[in-house]
Design a protein around this motif. Structure first.
Motif, PDB file in Angstrom:
ATOM      1  N   THR A  66       0.802  -1.216   0.000  1.00  0.00           N
ATOM      2  CA  THR A  66       0.000   0.000   0.000  1.00  0.00           C
ATOM      3  C   THR A  66       0.837   1.269   0.000  1.00  0.00           C
ATOM      4  O   THR A  66       0.295   2.361   0.129  1.00  0.00           O
ATOM      5  N   GLY A  67       2.158   1.146  -0.138  1.00  0.00           N
ATOM      6  CA  GLY A  67       2.985   2.307  -0.393  1.00  0.00           C
ATOM      7  C   GLY A  67       3.768   2.868   0.764  1.00  0.00           C
ATOM      8  O   GLY A  67       4.309   3.979   0.658  1.00  0.00           O
ATOM      9  N   ALA A  68       3.894   2.135   1.864  1.00  0.00           N
ATOM     10  CA  ALA A  68       4.649   2.671   3.001  1.00  0.00           C
ATOM     11  C   ALA A  68       6.091   2.981   2.611  1.00  0.00           C
ATOM     12  O   ALA A  68       6.635   4.021   2.993  1.00  0.00           O
ATOM     13  N   GLY A  69       6.719   2.097   1.852  1.00  0.00           N
ATOM     14  CA  GLY A  69       8.094   2.326   1.442  1.00  0.00           C
ATOM     15  C   GLY A  69       8.228   3.474   0.456  1.00  0.00           C
ATOM     16  O   GLY A  69       9.251   4.181   0.448  1.00  0.00           O
ATOM     17  N   VAL A  70       7.219   3.679  -0.373  1.00  0.00           N
ATOM     18  CA  VAL A  70       7.238   4.827  -1.282  1.00  0.00           C
ATOM     19  C   VAL A  70       7.218   6.125  -0.481  1.00  0.00           C
ATOM     20  O   VAL A  70       7.855   7.111  -0.847  1.00  0.00           O
ATOM     21  N   GLY A  71       6.498   6.123   0.648  1.00  0.00           N
ATOM     22  CA  GLY A  71       6.535   7.283   1.523  1.00  0.00           C
ATOM     23  C   GLY A  71       7.932   7.586   2.025  1.00  0.00           C
ATOM     24  O   GLY A  71       8.325   8.747   2.155  1.00  0.00           O
ATOM     25  N   VAL A  72       8.707   6.530   2.282  1.00  0.00           N
ATOM     26  CA  VAL A  72      10.111   6.711   2.675  1.00  0.00           C
ATOM     27  C   VAL A  72      10.914   7.272   1.501  1.00  0.00           C
ATOM     28  O   VAL A  72      11.687   8.222   1.653  1.00  0.00           O
ATOM     29  N   LEU A  73      10.725   6.709   0.324  1.00  0.00           N
ATOM     30  CA  LEU A  73      11.477   7.166  -0.852  1.00  0.00           C
ATOM     31  C   LEU A  73      11.198   8.626  -1.168  1.00  0.00           C
ATOM     32  O   LEU A  73      12.098   9.359  -1.607  1.00  0.00           O
ATOM     33  N   ARG A  74       9.972   9.063  -0.947  1.00  0.00           N
ATOM     34  CA  ARG A  74       9.638  10.458  -1.249  1.00  0.00           C
ATOM     35  C   ARG A  74      10.360  11.426  -0.314  1.00  0.00           C
ATOM     36  O   ARG A  74      10.505  12.604  -0.634  1.00  0.00           O
ATOM     37  N   GLN A  75      10.815  10.937   0.814  1.00  0.00           N
ATOM     38  CA  GLN A  75      11.621  11.765   1.712  1.00  0.00           C
ATOM     39  C   GLN A  75      13.106  11.738   1.358  1.00  0.00           C
ATOM     40  O   GLN A  75      13.863  12.613   1.784  1.00  0.00           O
ATOM     41  N   LEU A  76      13.499  10.722   0.597  1.00  0.00           N
ATOM     42  CA  LEU A  76      14.926  10.512   0.334  1.00  0.00           C
ATOM     43  C   LEU A  76      15.356  10.836  -1.089  1.00  0.00           C
ATOM     44  O   LEU A  76      16.534  11.129  -1.327  1.00  0.00           O
ATOM     45  N   CYS A  77      14.437  10.770  -2.041  1.00  0.00           N
ATOM     46  CA  CYS A  77      14.784  10.913  -3.455  1.00  0.00           C
ATOM     47  C   CYS A  77      14.336  12.264  -3.997  1.00  0.00           C
ATOM     48  O   CYS A  77      13.255  12.746  -3.669  1.00  0.00           O
ATOM     49  N   ARG A  78      15.152  12.826  -4.866  1.00  0.00           N
ATOM     50  CA  ARG A  78      14.903  14.174  -5.356  1.00  0.00           C
ATOM     51  C   ARG A  78      14.014  14.213  -6.595  1.00  0.00           C
ATOM     52  O   ARG A  78      13.335  15.220  -6.837  1.00  0.00           O
ATOM     53  N   GLU A  79      13.994  13.125  -7.383  1.00  0.00           N
ATOM     54  CA  GLU A  79      13.305  13.204  -8.664  1.00  0.00           C
ATOM     55  C   GLU A  79      12.108  12.264  -8.798  1.00  0.00           C
ATOM     56  O   GLU A  79      11.043  12.693  -9.234  1.00  0.00           O
TER      57      GLU A  79
END
Length: 249
Positions: A66-79
């Motif tokens: 359901t996207g928990a890890g994507v929430g982490v990536l959105r804090q770490l990735c610029r693009e």
């Protein structure tokens, strides 16, 4: 274990007698109301630890649910952050959690089996939370090789790994009993539902990562607590595809 908004006993029974994919399609609308969702404290600890390894431009959440890890990536990735999962139901919930136009890097969703990822070497960072029990030990090397092939040179594959509970403890017997029940279920019923807690052992994982081409190190996640002997209850596995990094990684 479950909130009032979580699945009923009947719903869980139907899911448990389904295939892994169909089971998660059924569970998806209520997944975040179950204890199966990765706790926020784990997500936060990993975010803080991985931030020190960056910066990163592009990130991949393997078996995103359901996207928990994507929430982490959105804090770490610029693009860009990409979530990949084989469950259409889980991806539908993830899309709802991150609607188009949300602030932060662009988010994309891809339906695919992690054992056959449809990506060129395009990512600086890959991560995964709570999904490895859905892969049999014989599939683990192939999974890691697929992630390796999706990373740019210098890219990093990270995931938290908890220490095993002490032999004979309540947690030990709970996990032992769950895995035993799943083995009986899969021996007697088709389609199989693959989910085991005790098949992802650190030594085997490190060996398969190394054979897939990664250089591996372990970082303690001390904020998640210490065992009585002083060792961390969880570590961050950092597997690097060696080569010249892209995006500063």
């Amino acid at each position: 274990m479950f909130t009032k908004q979580g699945p009923t006993v009947r719903e869980l029974a139907v899911q448990a007698l389904s295939s892994t994919e169909r089971g998660y399609d059924l569970l998806a609308p209520k997944f975040d109301e179950t204890p199966y969702r990765t706790p926020d404290r784990v997500l936060d600890a990993v975010t803080r630890a991985v931030r020190e390894l960056g910066p990163f431009d592009t990130g991949l959440d393997v078996c995103c649910g359901t996207g928990a890890g994507v929430g982490v990536l959105r804090q770490l990735c610029r693009e860009r952050a990409v979530g990949v999962d084989f469950s259409a139901g889980m991806l539908a919930e993830a899309r709802g959690a991150f609607p188009p136009g949300s602030e932060g890097p662009a988010v994309h969703w891809v339906r695919a089996d992690a054992r056959s990822l449809p990506f060129a070497p395009a990512f600086d960072l890959a991560l995964s939370f709570g999904a490895f029990g859905h892969f049999l030990p014989a599939e683990r090397f192939g999974l890691f090789a697929e992630v390796y092939g999706s990373l740019r040179p210098g890219g990093q594959f990270v995931f938290p790994l908890g220490a095993p509970p002490p032999v004979g403890s309540r947690a030990y017997w709970s996990l032992f009993g769950f895995d035993a029940a799943m083995r009986v279920r899969n021996a007697l019923w088709r389609p199989r539902f693959v989910m085991y807690y005790r098949t992802f052992r650190l030594g085997d994982v490190l060996e398969d990562l190394t054979q897939a081409g990664f250089v591996v190190r372990l970082l303690p996640l001390t904020e998640l607590g210490l065992r009585p002997d002083g060792s961390p209850r969880a570590r961050l596995v950092v597997a690097t595809r060696e080569g010249r990094g892209v995006g500063g990684s």
